[in-house]
Design an enzyme around this catalytic site. Structure first.
Site, PDB file in Angstrom:
ATOM      1  N   TRP A  23      22.195   2.715 -23.708  1.00 27.67           N
ATOM      2  CA  TRP A  23      23.547   2.745 -24.269  1.00 27.67           C
ATOM      3  C   TRP A  23      24.541   3.315 -23.258  1.00 27.67           C
ATOM      4  O   TRP A  23      25.586   2.730 -22.975  1.00 27.67           O
ATOM      5  CB  TRP A  23      23.545   3.567 -25.559  1.00 27.67           C
ATOM      6  N   TYR A  59      26.505  -2.547 -25.914  1.00 27.93           N
ATOM      7  CA  TYR A  59      26.515  -1.463 -24.937  1.00 27.93           C
ATOM      8  C   TYR A  59      27.294  -1.931 -23.704  1.00 27.93           C
ATOM      9  O   TYR A  59      26.786  -2.668 -22.857  1.00 27.93           O
ATOM     10  CB  TYR A  59      25.103  -1.072 -24.530  1.00 27.93           C
ATOM     11  N   GLY A 204      18.045   8.982 -29.983  1.00 35.03           N
ATOM     12  CA  GLY A 204      18.576  10.352 -29.999  1.00 35.03           C
ATOM     13  C   GLY A 204      17.514  11.417 -30.094  1.00 35.03           C
ATOM     14  O   GLY A 204      17.756  12.451 -30.733  1.00 35.03           O
ATOM     15  N   ARG A 208      21.600  13.860 -28.302  1.00 32.40           N
ATOM     16  CA  ARG A 208      22.716  13.733 -27.356  1.00 32.40           C
ATOM     17  C   ARG A 208      22.681  14.778 -26.252  1.00 32.40           C
ATOM     18  O   ARG A 208      23.701  15.281 -25.801  1.00 32.40           O
ATOM     19  CB  ARG A 208      24.072  13.777 -28.079  1.00 32.40           C
ATOM     20  N   ALA A 280      19.095   7.513 -20.151  1.00 33.90           N
ATOM     21  CA  ALA A 280      19.300   8.060 -18.806  1.00 33.90           C
ATOM     22  C   ALA A 280      20.230   7.143 -18.034  1.00 33.90           C
ATOM     23  O   ALA A 280      20.162   5.921 -18.160  1.00 33.90           O
ATOM     24  CB  ALA A 280      17.972   8.202 -18.065  1.00 33.90           C
TER      25      ALA A 280
END
Length: 321
Positions: A23, A59, A204, A208, A280
């Site tokens: 993302w 994305y 997640g 985050r 990442a």
């Protein structure tokens, strides 16, 4: 390097239980994209044994898929690609659209951007209530039989959506948010996945970045709309979470000789047929993922972790569904 793997129905290649989430690579809401960095990160992930790459057309509005397609040229056989449909932005901001016509168009567009002739795992990003579940599912089944996709999954679906969906095509995966701070799937989605042999792609898993152990009291979130707008990262709640992460870090080191990041990932992996989607943007951000493999948390660990959270977080938030 030892990497735990799991099987997804319909895909012959075992997939790594830590996957690369892309993302942030798309840049939108994350401070911009960097194609060179993305290519290095993707290639580095494959070299480490992370073979599941999760993305979506939305994305970066196609940019993430394009970067993946370029990065995987010549090594496509080494990767298992998961992407999604169900969000439409052609004439404005993204909105849900899971009609058969839109799903087919989305698949064709993704195949071009990813520079491939098939997609390993194709997921519906969000349920589209005005569209009948059977319309979406039937089109996915046709695409699967045509060989354009190998397996079907759903993302952010409630149990009622999945039941009607599965009557028309066999879903192999479900993708919800999940980490030690956000556990709304414990009551229904996770038991459903266990009962129906679905693999859970938990997005997640580090909340985050909170559970990475790398965030501090004055985080530089400039250009990062995701965390800037997230109430988890606003005072005084943010300070409570930082205190919790520090305590978990001490516990992880003293009890297992591990980092808090490894503890957070191991917690997700121990909950069932799960894969942790690790986002990442740079190769160095994958450092330490292997610490999550080859061990398990004990019932005593789980009790102690719960006690740490209960003593430090006074007003917790649930998963952002």
């Amino acid at each position: 390097m030892y990497v735990e793997t799991i099987r997804i129905a319909g895909i012959d290649t075992p997939v790594s239980r830590i996957a690369l989430g892309t993302w942030s690579m798309g840049g939108h809401l994350w401070g911009g994209a960097d194609n060179e960095q993305a290519t290095r990160t993707l290639r580095h992930a494959l070299a480490l044994g992370i073979n599941l790459i999760d993305t979506a057309p939305v994305y970066g509005f196609g940019l993430s898929e394009q970067m993946i397609g370029r990065a995987l040229r010549g090594v496509r056989h080494s990767a298992v690609i998961a992407t999604q449909a169900g969000l439409h932005w052609d004439d404005g901001p993204p909105r849900r659209n899971a009609t058969a016509r839109r799903v087919r168009k989305a698949v064709e567009d993704s195949l071009v951007r990813l520079d491939t002739d098939y997609i390993d795992l194709y997921q519906i990003h969000w349920p589209d209530s005005p569209v009948a579940q059977e319309e979406t599912a039937d089109e996915l089944e046709r695409l699967r039989r045509e060989g354009k996709i190998l397996a079907v999954g759903v993302s952010n679906y409630a149990s009622t959506h999945r039941d009607s969906f599965s009557q028309h095509t066999a879903a192999a995966t479900v993708q919800p948010p999940y980490n030690r701070f956000e556990r709304s799937i414990d009551s229904a989605i996770l038991p459903y996945a266990r009962q129906h042999d679905l693999v859970v792609l938990a997005y997640g898993p580090l909340c985050r970045g909170l559970l990475s152990g790398n965030l501090h009291a004055q985080p530089p979130f400039a250009g990062d709309a995701v965390r800037t707008l997230d109430p988890t990262f606003k005072a005084p709640r943010f300070e409570q979470y930082l205190e919790t992460v520090a305590a978990l870090g001490i516990y992880a080191r003293e009890r297992h000789g591990k980092s808090v990041l490894a503890l957070a990932l191991r917690w997700v992996l121990d909950q069932g047929p799960t894969i942790a989607l690790w986002g990442a943007r740079r190769p160095e951000q994958l450092r330490g993922f292997e610490e999550a493999f080859g061990w398990q948390l004990t019932p005593e660990d789980l009790t102690n972790i719960d006690r740490i959270l209960a003593s430090t977080i006074k007003d917790p938030l649930g998963a952002p569904l």
